[in-house]
Design a protein around this motif. Structure first.
Motif, PDB file in Angstrom:
ATOM      1  N   GLY A  59       8.419 -32.256 -11.454  1.00  9.71           N
ATOM      2  CA  GLY A  59       8.681 -32.541 -10.048  1.00  9.71           C
ATOM      3  C   GLY A  59      10.012 -32.949  -9.824  1.00  9.71           C
ATOM      4  N   GLY A  60      10.451 -33.369  -8.523  1.00 14.68           N
ATOM      5  CA  GLY A  60      11.594 -33.675  -8.208  1.00 14.68           C
ATOM      6  C   GLY A  60      11.943 -34.018  -6.709  1.00 14.68           C
ATOM      7  N   GLY A  73      27.538 -33.613   0.608  1.00 18.48           N
ATOM      8  CA  GLY A  73      27.203 -33.772  -0.928  1.00 18.48           C
ATOM      9  C   GLY A  73      25.648 -33.356  -1.175  1.00 18.48           C
ATOM     10  N   ALA A  74      25.358 -33.182  -2.315  1.00 19.42           N
ATOM     11  CA  ALA A  74      24.041 -32.828  -2.584  1.00 19.42           C
ATOM     12  C   ALA A  74      23.545 -33.272  -3.874  1.00 19.42           C
ATOM     13  N   LEU A  75      22.140 -33.816  -3.910  1.00 18.93           N
ATOM     14  CA  LEU A  75      21.805 -34.345  -4.994  1.00 18.93           C
ATOM     15  C   LEU A  75      20.268 -33.810  -5.476  1.00 18.93           C
ATOM     16  N   ARG A  76      19.999 -33.629  -6.546  1.00 17.12           N
ATOM     17  CA  ARG A  76      18.676 -32.952  -6.983  1.00 17.12           C
ATOM     18  C   ARG A  76      18.234 -33.874  -7.954  1.00 17.12           C
ATOM     19  N   LEU A  77      16.976 -34.434  -7.908  1.00 12.39           N
ATOM     20  CA  LEU A  77      16.483 -35.050  -9.314  1.00 12.39           C
ATOM     21  C   LEU A  77      15.405 -34.304  -9.701  1.00 12.39           C
ATOM     22  N   ILE A  78      15.398 -34.274 -11.250  1.00 18.64           N
ATOM     23  CA  ILE A  78      14.284 -33.297 -11.651  1.00 18.64           C
ATOM     24  C   ILE A  78      13.362 -34.143 -12.685  1.00 18.64           C
ATOM     25  N   LEU A  79      12.072 -34.141 -12.642  1.00 23.73           N
ATOM     26  CA  LEU A  79      11.412 -35.114 -13.315  1.00 23.73           C
ATOM     27  C   LEU A  79      10.333 -34.467 -14.265  1.00 23.73           C
ATOM     28  N   PRO A  80      10.596 -34.454 -15.360  1.00 22.86           N
ATOM     29  CA  PRO A  80       9.819 -33.582 -16.359  1.00 22.86           C
ATOM     30  C   PRO A  80       8.407 -34.464 -16.275  1.00 22.86           C
ATOM     31  N   LEU A  81       7.201 -33.682 -16.223  1.00 20.60           N
ATOM     32  CA  LEU A  81       5.744 -34.121 -16.067  1.00 20.60           C
ATOM     33  C   LEU A  81       5.019 -34.133 -17.253  1.00 20.60           C
ATOM     34  N   ALA A 116      14.369 -45.059 -10.707  1.00 21.79           N
ATOM     35  CA  ALA A 116      13.640 -46.119 -11.369  1.00 21.79           C
ATOM     36  C   ALA A 116      12.334 -46.129 -10.430  1.00 21.79           C
ATOM     37  N   GLU A 117      12.289 -45.610  -9.207  1.00 24.20           N
ATOM     38  CA  GLU A 117      11.002 -45.729  -8.490  1.00 24.20           C
ATOM     39  C   GLU A 117      10.027 -44.679  -9.209  1.00 24.20           C
ATOM     40  N   ALA A 118      10.454 -43.702  -9.593  1.00 22.50           N
ATOM     41  CA  ALA A 118       9.605 -42.870 -10.837  1.00 22.50           C
ATOM     42  C   ALA A 118       9.316 -43.311 -12.044  1.00 22.50           C
ATOM     43  N   GLY A 119       9.882 -44.536 -12.356  1.00 19.82           N
ATOM     44  CA  GLY A 119       9.627 -45.048 -13.582  1.00 19.82           C
ATOM     45  C   GLY A 119      10.545 -44.362 -14.894  1.00 19.82           C
TER      46      GLY A 119
END
Ligand SMILES: CC(C)(COP(=O)(O)OP(=O)(O)OC[C@H]1O[C@@H](n2cnc3c(N)ncnc32)[C@H](O)[C@@H]1OP(=O)(O)O)[C@@H](O)C(=O)NCCC(=O)NCCS
Length: 343
Positions: A59-60, A73-81, A116-119
């Motif tokens: 997710g992300g 400016g650009a930010l991408r956060l990738i969250l392995p599930l 932090a919000e995504a733990g």
């Protein structure tokens, strides 16, 4: 300009301004490596759709730093599930014309908040380092990140030296007697799918990861097919080769060629199962993909790969094939859980 003029907003891969978001990456990549075409926008769009869509293994989210209506400016956060569920991968860039004004710091603070919000308690980011003393390195150090892995980028300028390639092939063929060489493009054949998944899982334990806070990944055939579909949607052709013994795929390698910049191929993963090492299978499969690349994409001029320097067997194979050092890729982490705080 002051930092207060900059706004951070959520953005999605199908928003009209996402092209500008991709353009920030392109401008930064061109600054670092002026002789190379930057990542094509579809790479970002397809990855973005995977991250925000349901059912994927990651997710992300994305943020844009806006100055007026311009994305700067650009930010991408990738969250392995499926594994590594305490980790967030941070991709962050500021347009070269807007640096040293705190925008990177603002985006990073937003990344920490979202993580932090995504733990997530461990953040990982990478910095391309064509030269020493990059802005990315200074920025990461300034914010208290640690460099956990330094890989050397190596490029092979094509066509390869024929005598050198033929010698590697001859030696590999002799040493790998009893193994069958197979090649495919795009999707791995069904009978080899589960073995291919296991090989990818082994990449996460057997390839050097330095001190990066990552754990073993979980792969199955469905996840392999998911990545294959994403590569196709990104406009990437994947040329693969493998070694088969007793009907089982025990080694593989991949080359990725993007339809919009076929002149520059990227090396994907390469792995030989531990119990089958020592038979020159790495060289065998890599040489096979070089042959297939020459047949399918005769205009490709360069292949880029990354190796940890302590990955001696892989570095030896690449050297034998004629790959030459072309800078570094550094991997950084920041622990924000239990007791540790960002710098
Ligand atoms: C790294 C990057 C995001 C920094 O963006 P930025 O908006 O310039 O960052 P900031 O203005 O918030 O910089 C914060 C601090 O980082 C350090 N820093 C950033 N760039 C630096 C540079 N070129 N040289 C030395 N220090 C630097 C400084 O300590 C700076 O504070 P200062 O300007 O008060 O001295 C930007 O250079 C970039 O996009 N680089 C390419 C992509 C990349 O490497 N991303 C980093 C992933 S961790």
């Amino acid at each position: 300009m002051t930092i207060s003029a900059v706004r951070l907003v959520g953005i999605g891969p199908d928003d009209p301004s996402f092209a500008q978001w991709c353009g920030v990456w392109a401008a930064a990549e061109l600054l670092d490596r002026p002789d190379e075409a930057p990542r094509p926008a579809p790479e970002h769009v397809v990855l973005g759709r995977e991250l925000v869509g349901p059912g994927g293994s990651r997710g992300g989210t994305h943020r844009a730093a806006l100055l007026g209506d311009d994305v700067v400016g650009a930010l991408r956060l990738i969250l392995p599930l499926r594994d590594n569920t305490t980790v967030a991968f941070v991709d962050l860039v500021v347009h070269p014309a807007h640096r040293r004004r705190g925008i990177g710091g603002e985006l990073l603070a937003e990344a920490l908040r979202l993580a932090a919000e995504a733990g997530r308690t461990e953040l990982i980011a990478e910095v391309d380092e064509p030269v020493t003393d990059t802005a990315g390195r200074a920025f990461a150090l300034r914010h208290g990140w640690t460099c956990d892995l330094l890989e050397t980028r190596r490029d092979l300028v094509l066509p390869p030296d024929e005598a050198q390639l033929a010698a590697v092939e001859a030696e590999a063929r002799q040493a790998s007697a009893g193994y069958e060489l197979v090649t495919w493009r795009g999707s791995v054949p069904d009978p080899l799918l589960d073995d291919r998944a296991l090989l990818e899982q082994r990449m996460s334990t057997d390839a050097p990861h330095g001190d990066l806070p990552v754990e073993e990944e979980r792969w199955d055939g469905r996840r392999v097919r998911e990545i294959e579909a994403m590569n196709a949607a990104r406009g990437r052709t994947v040329l693969a080769a493998g070694a088969v013994r007793d009907g089982r795929l025990v080694a593989f390698t991949e080359l990725h060629v993007s339809v919009s910049r076929p002149e520059h191929a990227r090396q994907g993963s390469t792995l030989v199962l531990r119990e089958h090492r020592g038979h020159r299978l790495g060289a065998l499969v890599k040489a096979a993909t070089l042959r297939d690349l020459a047949a399918a994409f005769p205009h490709t001029r360069r292949i880029t790969t990354y190796n940890a320097e302590d990955n001696l067997p892989m570095v030896a194979v690449n050297r034998a094939l004629g790959f030459e050092p072309a800078g570094h890729l550094s991997m950084w982490s920041l622990r924000v859980g239990a007791g540790s705080r960002p710098g």
